[in-house]
Design a protein around this motif. Structure first.
Motif, PDB file in Angstrom:
ATOM      1  N   HIS A  94       0.848  -1.187   0.000  1.00  0.00           N
ATOM      2  CA  HIS A  94       0.000   0.000   0.000  1.00  0.00           C
ATOM      3  C   HIS A  94       0.887   1.240   0.000  1.00  0.00           C
ATOM      4  CE1 HIS A  94      -4.127  -1.651   1.008  1.00  0.00           C
ATOM      5  NE2 HIS A  94      -3.355  -2.716   1.100  1.00  0.00           N
ATOM      6  N   VAL A  95       0.578   2.173  -0.867  1.00  0.00           N
ATOM      7  CA  VAL A  95       1.333   3.422  -0.927  1.00  0.00           C
ATOM      8  C   VAL A  95       0.671   4.439  -0.006  1.00  0.00           C
ATOM      9  CG1 VAL A  95       2.200   5.263  -2.408  1.00  0.00           C
ATOM     10  CG2 VAL A  95       1.978   2.941  -3.309  1.00  0.00           C
ATOM     11  N   PHE A  96       1.461   4.990   0.916  1.00  0.00           N
ATOM     12  CA  PHE A  96       0.943   5.967   1.863  1.00  0.00           C
ATOM     13  C   PHE A  96       1.660   7.299   1.702  1.00  0.00           C
ATOM     14  CE2 PHE A  96       0.309   1.866   4.126  1.00  0.00           C
ATOM     15  CZ  PHE A  96      -1.074   1.899   4.204  1.00  0.00           C
ATOM     16  N   SER A  97       0.894   8.363   1.722  1.00  0.00           N
ATOM     17  CA  SER A  97       1.492   9.690   1.670  1.00  0.00           C
ATOM     18  C   SER A  97       2.104  10.026   3.017  1.00  0.00           C
ATOM     19  CB  SER A  97       0.425  10.734   1.311  1.00  0.00           C
ATOM     20  OG  SER A  97      -0.517  10.830   2.373  1.00  0.00           O
ATOM     21  N   ARG A  98       2.996  10.987   3.019  1.00  0.00           N
ATOM     22  CA  ARG A  98       3.594  11.435   4.279  1.00  0.00           C
ATOM     23  C   ARG A  98       2.524  11.975   5.218  1.00  0.00           C
ATOM     24  NH1 ARG A  98       6.956  12.179   0.163  1.00  0.00           N
ATOM     25  NH2 ARG A  98       9.195  11.710   0.417  1.00  0.00           N
ATOM     26  N   GLU A  99       1.553  12.691   4.658  1.00  0.00           N
ATOM     27  CA  GLU A  99       0.469  13.245   5.478  1.00  0.00           C
ATOM     28  C   GLU A  99      -0.325  12.131   6.155  1.00  0.00           C
ATOM     29  OE1 GLU A  99      -3.495  16.109   4.995  1.00  0.00           O
ATOM     30  OE2 GLU A  99      -2.307  15.534   3.238  1.00  0.00           O
ATOM     31  N   HIS A 100      -0.614  11.082   5.413  1.00  0.00           N
ATOM     32  CA  HIS A 100      -1.367   9.957   5.984  1.00  0.00           C
ATOM     33  C   HIS A 100      -0.577   9.292   7.110  1.00  0.00           C
ATOM     34  CE1 HIS A 100      -4.115   6.483   6.022  1.00  0.00           C
ATOM     35  NE2 HIS A 100      -3.025   5.750   6.193  1.00  0.00           N
ATOM     36  N   LEU A 101       0.717   9.083   6.903  1.00  0.00           N
ATOM     37  CA  LEU A 101       1.539   8.438   7.928  1.00  0.00           C
ATOM     38  C   LEU A 101       1.654   9.312   9.169  1.00  0.00           C
ATOM     39  CD1 LEU A 101       4.317   6.898   5.653  1.00  0.00           C
ATOM     40  CD2 LEU A 101       2.495   5.669   6.849  1.00  0.00           C
ATOM     41  N   ILE A 102       1.742  10.632   8.972  1.00  0.00           N
ATOM     42  CA  ILE A 102       1.764  11.545  10.121  1.00  0.00           C
ATOM     43  C   ILE A 102       0.495  11.376  10.943  1.00  0.00           C
ATOM     44  CG2 ILE A 102       1.494  13.980  10.767  1.00  0.00           C
ATOM     45  CD1 ILE A 102       4.350  13.396  10.309  1.00  0.00           C
ATOM     46  N   GLU A 103      -0.659  11.342  10.275  1.00  0.00           N
ATOM     47  CA  GLU A 103      -1.937  11.213  10.981  1.00  0.00           C
ATOM     48  C   GLU A 103      -2.030   9.889  11.733  1.00  0.00           C
ATOM     49  OE1 GLU A 103      -5.034  11.681   8.150  1.00  0.00           O
ATOM     50  OE2 GLU A 103      -4.623  13.813   7.800  1.00  0.00           O
ATOM     51  N   GLN A 104      -1.560   8.797  11.106  1.00  0.00           N
ATOM     52  CA  GLN A 104      -1.677   7.479  11.709  1.00  0.00           C
ATOM     53  C   GLN A 104      -0.699   7.257  12.859  1.00  0.00           C
ATOM     54  OE1 GLN A 104      -3.990   5.063  10.971  1.00  0.00           O
ATOM     55  NE2 GLN A 104      -4.920   6.634   9.682  1.00  0.00           N
ATOM     56  N   ILE A 105       0.516   7.775  12.726  1.00  0.00           N
ATOM     57  CA  ILE A 105       1.564   7.486  13.714  1.00  0.00           C
ATOM     58  C   ILE A 105       1.722   8.603  14.736  1.00  0.00           C
ATOM     59  CG2 ILE A 105       3.968   6.805  14.028  1.00  0.00           C
ATOM     60  CD1 ILE A 105       2.201   4.838  12.395  1.00  0.00           C
ATOM     61  N   TRP A 106       1.698   9.835  14.273  1.00  0.00           N
ATOM     62  CA  TRP A 106       1.933  10.957  15.192  1.00  0.00           C
ATOM     63  C   TRP A 106       0.642  11.627  15.659  1.00  0.00           C
ATOM     64  CZ3 TRP A 106       5.453   9.413  11.624  1.00  0.00           C
ATOM     65  CH2 TRP A 106       6.790   9.297  12.036  1.00  0.00           C
ATOM     66  N   GLY A 107      -0.444  11.420  14.914  1.00  0.00           N
ATOM     67  CA  GLY A 107      -1.734  11.967  15.324  1.00  0.00           C
ATOM     68  C   GLY A 107      -2.075  13.274  14.627  1.00  0.00           C
ATOM     69  N   LEU A 108      -3.366  13.594  14.632  1.00  0.00           N
ATOM     70  CA  LEU A 108      -3.854  14.793  13.949  1.00  0.00           C
ATOM     71  C   LEU A 108      -3.339  16.081  14.569  1.00  0.00           C
ATOM     72  CD1 LEU A 108      -7.577  13.692  13.393  1.00  0.00           C
ATOM     73  CD2 LEU A 108      -5.783  13.863  11.650  1.00  0.00           C
ATOM     74  N   ASP A 109      -2.964  16.027  15.844  1.00  0.00           N
ATOM     75  CA  ASP A 109      -2.520  17.232  16.536  1.00  0.00           C
ATOM     76  C   ASP A 109      -1.031  17.510  16.340  1.00  0.00           C
ATOM     77  OD1 ASP A 109      -5.081  17.540  17.537  1.00  0.00           O
ATOM     78  OD2 ASP A 109      -4.659  16.379  19.342  1.00  0.00           O
ATOM     79  N   TYR A 110      -0.355  16.666  15.610  1.00  0.00           N
ATOM     80  CA  TYR A 110       1.096  16.833  15.422  1.00  0.00           C
ATOM     81  C   TYR A 110       1.386  18.126  14.675  1.00  0.00           C
ATOM     82  CZ  TYR A 110       5.909  15.856  14.018  1.00  0.00           C
ATOM     83  OH  TYR A 110       7.268  15.926  13.812  1.00  0.00           O
ATOM     84  N   GLN A 111       2.286  18.930  15.226  1.00  0.00           N
ATOM     85  CA  GLN A 111       2.599  20.245  14.666  1.00  0.00           C
ATOM     86  C   GLN A 111       3.911  20.271  13.894  1.00  0.00           C
ATOM     87  OE1 GLN A 111       0.439  22.855  14.904  1.00  0.00           O
ATOM     88  NE2 GLN A 111      -0.945  21.393  15.888  1.00  0.00           N
ATOM     89  N   GLY A 112       4.613  19.142  13.844  1.00  0.00           N
ATOM     90  CA  GLY A 112       5.920  19.108  13.205  1.00  0.00           C
ATOM     91  C   GLY A 112       5.855  19.046  11.689  1.00  0.00           C
ATOM     92  N   ASP A 113       7.024  18.932  11.091  1.00  0.00           N
ATOM     93  CA  ASP A 113       7.172  18.894   9.648  1.00  0.00           C
ATOM     94  C   ASP A 113       6.989  17.477   9.126  1.00  0.00           C
ATOM     95  OD1 ASP A 113       8.640  18.818   6.976  1.00  0.00           O
ATOM     96  OD2 ASP A 113       8.780  20.942   7.470  1.00  0.00           O
ATOM     97  N   GLU A 114       6.453  17.346   7.899  1.00  0.00           N
ATOM     98  CA  GLU A 114       6.274  16.028   7.297  1.00  0.00           C
ATOM     99  C   GLU A 114       7.607  15.337   7.031  1.00  0.00           C
ATOM    100  OE1 GLU A 114       3.844  16.154   3.828  1.00  0.00           O
ATOM    101  OE2 GLU A 114       2.014  16.641   4.936  1.00  0.00           O
ATOM    102  N   ARG A 115       8.684  16.096   7.026  1.00  0.00           N
ATOM    103  CA  ARG A 115       9.999  15.490   6.823  1.00  0.00           C
ATOM    104  C   ARG A 115      10.376  14.550   7.961  1.00  0.00           C
ATOM    105  NH1 ARG A 115      13.579  20.680   5.408  1.00  0.00           N
ATOM    106  NH2 ARG A 115      12.169  21.514   6.982  1.00  0.00           N
ATOM    107  N   THR A 116       9.639  14.646   9.058  1.00  0.00           N
ATOM    108  CA  THR A 116       9.828  13.697  10.163  1.00  0.00           C
ATOM    109  C   THR A 116       9.670  12.263   9.658  1.00  0.00           C
ATOM    110  OG1 THR A 116       9.022  15.263  11.827  1.00  0.00           O
ATOM    111  CG2 THR A 116       8.924  12.923  12.389  1.00  0.00           C
TER     112      THR A 116
END
Length: 226
Positions: free
Chosen positions: A168-190
């Protein structure tokens, strides 16, 4: 594919059982004694061991004890002895089941299937497997062969998520939401940083999987077939 370790110094029995197990779709690793069996277990993730009692160098009881110390897999002991004292010694060593020679290969297969169902039920969905790689979502451990790794939490969660959804291909935004949560304020480069760390950790340890970059989209985990 389910891996079975078959340990017996009788080459005829090994050949016969290997044929029957292969017909059931199992991959069989053969060892002629306990020392050779332990070397195989260091390199290959076996799901069950079938162990003869009477072998040179290290007998089946001693091997079973060593397996119990290092691995969480079921063991079936094979023996020509049927005395209650011998069975008692086998169960004290840690065997899960006991089969007296001579026996029908079908009976061994029935017992193997029963033990694998029991162990699979115990592990349930908390354990992910890809080849020789096992991920335990309860203990947060990654096991490759006999080596156990403890990853930083987010690396573990990211790897678990990707392995749970291979191809499955996941965007960086999707992975941020799944792993770091919707409230994450950091950069997608994480995500890029964590993917790079996972690649560096596992590229030299296993070829069971590869995390690929999909240009302009994100990442996917590819399972490498053997």
């Amino acid at each position: 594919m389910t891996n079975i370790l078959l340990v017996d110094d009788d080459i005829n029995i090994v050949k016969l059982l290997t044929i029957h197990l292969a017909e059931q779709g199992y991959k069989v690793f053969q060892a002629k004694d306990g020392m050779e069996a332990l070397e195989i277990l260091k390199k290959e993730a076996c799901d069950l061991a079938v162990v003869d009692v009477m072998m040179p160098f290290m007998d089946g009881y001693s091997l079973t004890k060593e397996i119990r110390k290092q691995y969480d897999i079921p063991v079936i002991l094979l023996t020509a002895k049927s005395q209650i004292e011998d069975k008692e010694q086998g169960f004290q060593a840690g065997t899960d089941d006991y089969l007296v020679k001579p026996f029908e290969p079908k009976e061994l297969i029935y017992r193997i299937k029963a033990l694998l169902r029991r162990y699979d039920h115990q592990e349930d969905e908390s354990v992910l497997r890809i080849g020789n790689t096992k991920i335990n979502k309860k203990s947060y451990e990654v096991q490759i062969g006999n080596r156990t790794l403890l990853l930083p939490l987010k690396e573990f969660e990211l790897l678990s998520y990707l392995i749970s959804n291979p191809k499955h291909v996941f965007s960086r935004e999707h992975l941020i939401e799944q792993i770091w949560g919707l409230d994450y304020q950091g950069d997608e480069r994480t995500v890029d940083v964590h993917i790079k760390r996972l690649r560096e950790r596992f590229s030299k340890l296993t070829d069971d999987f590869q995390i690929k970059t999909v240009r302009g989209v994100g990442y996917l985990l590819e399972v490498r077939r053997r």
